[in-house]
Scaffold this motif. Structure first.
Motif, PDB file in Angstrom:
ATOM      1  N   UNK A 423       0.809  -0.729   0.197  1.00 40.20           N
ATOM      2  CA  UNK A 423       0.070   0.350  -0.034  1.00 40.20           C
ATOM      3  C   UNK A 423       0.872   0.868  -0.014  1.00 40.20           C
ATOM      4  N   UNK A 424       0.551   1.765  -1.131  1.00 41.21           N
ATOM      5  CA  UNK A 424       1.935   3.040  -0.832  1.00 41.21           C
ATOM      6  C   UNK A 424       1.137   4.248  -1.323  1.00 41.21           C
ATOM      7  N   UNK A 425       1.398   5.291  -0.206  1.00 39.96           N
ATOM      8  CA  UNK A 425       0.828   6.605   0.650  1.00 39.96           C
ATOM      9  C   UNK A 425       1.742   7.970  -0.093  1.00 39.96           C
ATOM     10  N   UNK A 426       1.613   8.715  -0.821  1.00 41.32           N
ATOM     11  CA  UNK A 426       2.772   9.191  -1.504  1.00 41.32           C
ATOM     12  C   UNK A 426       1.726  10.764  -0.887  1.00 41.32           C
ATOM     13  N   UNK A 427       2.668  11.892   0.046  1.00 39.07           N
ATOM     14  CA  UNK A 427       2.283  12.695   0.125  1.00 39.07           C
ATOM     15  C   UNK A 427       2.415  14.368  -0.149  1.00 39.07           C
ATOM     16  N   UNK A 428       2.248  14.878  -0.661  1.00 38.12           N
ATOM     17  CA  UNK A 428       2.751  15.772  -1.722  1.00 38.12           C
ATOM     18  C   UNK A 428       3.062  17.370  -0.769  1.00 38.12           C
ATOM     19  N   UNK A 429       3.502  18.183  -0.604  1.00 34.96           N
ATOM     20  CA  UNK A 429       3.322  19.633  -0.401  1.00 34.96           C
ATOM     21  C   UNK A 429       4.345  19.869  -1.249  1.00 34.96           C
ATOM     22  N   UNK A 430       3.727  21.595  -0.903  1.00 34.69           N
ATOM     23  CA  UNK A 430       4.307  22.834  -1.785  1.00 34.69           C
ATOM     24  C   UNK A 430       5.290  23.383  -1.048  1.00 34.69           C
ATOM     25  N   UNK A 431       5.892  22.709   0.451  1.00 32.04           N
ATOM     26  CA  UNK A 431       7.074  23.727   1.247  1.00 32.04           C
ATOM     27  C   UNK A 431       7.749  23.641   0.526  1.00 32.04           C
ATOM     28  N   UNK A 482       5.166   6.713   1.783  1.00 28.56           N
ATOM     29  CA  UNK A 482       5.348   5.697   3.125  1.00 28.56           C
ATOM     30  C   UNK A 482       4.433   4.400   1.455  1.00 28.56           C
ATOM     31  N   UNK A 483       5.063   3.292   2.140  1.00 18.31           N
ATOM     32  CA  UNK A 483       4.938   2.023   1.361  1.00 18.31           C
ATOM     33  C   UNK A 483       4.940   1.114   2.913  1.00 18.31           C
ATOM     34  N   UNK A 484       3.190   0.355   2.517  1.00 17.08           N
ATOM     35  CA  UNK A 484       3.345  -0.338   4.399  1.00 17.08           C
ATOM     36  C   UNK A 484       3.275  -1.867   3.400  1.00 17.08           C
ATOM     37  N   UNK A 485       3.549  -2.513   3.869  1.00 12.19           N
ATOM     38  CA  UNK A 485       3.175  -3.857   3.159  1.00 12.19           C
ATOM     39  C   UNK A 485       1.140  -4.265   3.638  1.00 12.19           C
ATOM     40  N   UNK A 486       1.035  -5.324   2.737  1.00 10.48           N
ATOM     41  CA  UNK A 486      -0.429  -5.565   2.608  1.00 10.48           C
ATOM     42  C   UNK A 486      -0.616  -6.551   3.501  1.00 10.48           C
ATOM     43  N   UNK A 487      -1.595  -7.343   3.975  1.00 13.61           N
ATOM     44  CA  UNK A 487      -2.043  -8.347   4.454  1.00 13.61           C
ATOM     45  C   UNK A 487      -1.839 -10.024   4.018  1.00 13.61           C
ATOM     46  N   UNK A 488      -2.071  -9.592   2.851  1.00 17.96           N
ATOM     47  CA  UNK A 488      -1.713 -10.900   2.160  1.00 17.96           C
ATOM     48  C   UNK A 488       0.119 -11.142   1.811  1.00 17.96           C
ATOM     49  N   UNK A 489       0.567  -9.907   1.410  1.00 14.42           N
ATOM     50  CA  UNK A 489       1.799 -10.044   1.402  1.00 14.42           C
ATOM     51  C   UNK A 489       3.035 -10.614   2.505  1.00 14.42           C
TER      52      UNK A 489
END
Length: 495
Positions: A423-431, A482-489
């Motif tokens: 599960x990949x989460x990208x947090x982008x900002x303009x700071x 941020x990358x988190x492993x999923x349950x099945x992986x």
């Protein structure tokens, strides 16, 4: 004797004449025994005859009534305009029906419903007035009592803050109060029950349920409760039938304030849990740093011991090494566990809903914080509060840096996608990633007072066997991945 009632217009008179010949006293007997009050007057309204029912109703005997004008019964309580209308009608040889307040011999008043018919001879000359009257005082009092009860009930219902409505067996509204009408007005004239999908949800609503509804652009939370009502039949066809068609009482209460208080309480508890998680991560990270720093001299002591051999002559060196090992062990035991909740599968959308609620005011009512999911069915796995704390730590960092910039509007975008068991989460900002007073590299975030957020995020992500990456955006600002492993992986299958 046979009478042709259908073909001859004078048949009723012929029947009456025939009956009079066969039974001379029949009509007199009928009038005398009639339960309705009947009187006969001359054209000047002087009483020529009154039947026993009339005498009982007025309290006068027949002798007291004969040759008396009918105004004997007037109570002065009936408006003059009623009498004027009555005489205008009668003088036109037309029958009149109306209500008069009359006075009995004992001065008690009663409401009479009167039918007066002019009686003319064959030349069209007025000869008599035939009057029939009924005492409707009791029925009028009952009608007024019912009307008073209805007025009182309506007043009570309209002063109830909750919307009250009664529907019939077809879910059609038969009664509602002012609060319900106000709800409908706020909906632009639409029926509140229709907007709540009442017919489809009626079974569930008997137990009470809180439903969201958008009114004037704002979400309102409405508590809807239903009760079955004992019905009273109003149809003539059901006069001899006890059962009546069912009706339902529906009470709709605006519990938005209570719902907001409950939601705020939940968010406050969530903040507390996140703060606890951040604190534990900070303690653990600090202890890990201390262990790393302590490990170097202990290793040097161990190497010195090996160089001196095993003869045990250097007591001070051995004591220092043992104390160092014990200190390491104590620090290891003091490292707090980050497992404050059970790992589970949870919908990602609800996680982001909580995040937006927590930063609603800090991001200009949430308008400058956008969240996009590659699929609405995305789920995460792990300790939900800790992963929420990771996102919160980074948003705290971006808000803090943005506050230091003048004339700066902060924008943050979060994008989530599942890829190859992660599960990949990208947090982008303009700071801007690089501040003037720090070195020109991503490690600037690790400078004193600015790197704690990233280190804590690294600790929490590592606890979930995840990965972290920080980059500068070509158009300016930063992107934290941020990358988190999923349950099945993690388990090799699906849950």
């Amino acid at each position: 004797m046979a009478f042709n009632l259908m073909m001859d217009a004078s048949a009723p008179q012929e029947i009456a004449g025939a009956l009079s010949l066969q039974h001379p006293g029949l009509f007199f007997t009928m009038v005398e025994q009639a339960p309705i009050a009947i009187s006969l007057t001359d054209p000047d309204a002087s009483i020529l005859y009154a039947n026993p029912a009339f005498c009982r109703q007025t309290g006068y005997s027949l002798d007291q009534l004969l040759n008396q004008n009918h105004r004997l019964l007037a109570s002065q309580q009936t408006p003059k305009v009623i009498y004027q209308e009555m005489w205008q009608t009668l003088l036109q040889r037309l029958p009149w029906r109306g209500q008069l307040i009359n006075r009995r011999r004992d001065n008690s008043l009663y409401l009479a419903e009167i039918d007066i018919t002019p009686v003319v001879n064959e030349r069209g000359e007025l000869q008599h007035y035939l009057a029939m009257q009924r005492d409707i005082s009791a029925s009028y009092a009952l009608e007024q009592r019912l009307r008073n009860h209805m007025t009182m009930s309506e007043s009570v219902l309209n002063n109830i803050p909750a919307a009250v409505v009664v529907v019939n067996e077809n879910d059609r509204i038969v009664m509602d109060n002012l609060a319900y009408k106000t709800f409908c007005a706020d909906l632009g004239g639409k029926e509140l029950l229709t907007e709540l999908d009442f017919s489809a949800r009626k079974t569930d609503l008997y137990a009470g349920q809180v439903l969201p509804l958008v009114l004037r652009g704002n979400v309102r939370w409405l508590s809807v409760t239903c009760w079955a009502l004992p019905g009273v039949s109003e149809e003539a066809s059901r006069y001899f039938i006890d059962t009546a068609l069912p009706r339902t009482l529906v009470v709709v209460t605006d519990c938005t304030q209570q719902q907001q208080q409950q939601e705020q309480g939940r968010l406050d508890r969530l903040k507390q849990e996140m703060t606890t998680g951040k604190l534990l991560a900070a303690i653990r990270e600090s202890l890990d740093a201390a262990l790393v720093q302590l490990n170097c001299p202990i290793n040097m002591l161990a190497a010195a011991r090996r160089l001196n051999g095993n003869d045990g002559n250097n007591v001070a060196l051995d004591a220092a090494w043992r104390e160092g090992e014990e200190a390491m062990a104590r620090l290891q035991r003091c490292r707090p566990s980050l497992a404050q909740e059970e790992s589970d599968i949870w919908p990602l959308q609800s996680l982001f809903d909580d995040l937006r609620a927590l930063y609603h005011t800090r991001y200009n009512d949430g308008q400058n914080l956008s969240v996009e999911l590659d699929s609405p069915h995305l789920v995460g796995f792990g300790q939900r509060t800790q992963i929420l704390a990771c996102l919160s730590l980074w948003l705290d960092r971006t808000v803090s840096l943005a506050d230091e910039l003048s004339d700066f509007t902060l924008y943050t975008q979060i994008y989530a996608r599942e890829e190859d068991g992660w599960l990949s989460l990208w947090l982008s900002d303009n700071v801007p990633l690089i501040q003037v007073r720090y070195t020109h590299s991503p490690d600037a975030l690790n400078a004193p007072g600015k790197g704690m957020e990233l280190r804590l995020i690294q600790t929490l992500v590592a606890h979930h066997r995840g990965a972290i990456e920080l980059n500068s955006r070509p158009e300016g600002g930063t992107c934290l991945t941020l990358r988190f492993p999923l349950f099945h992986s993690l388990t090799g299958g699906s849950r």
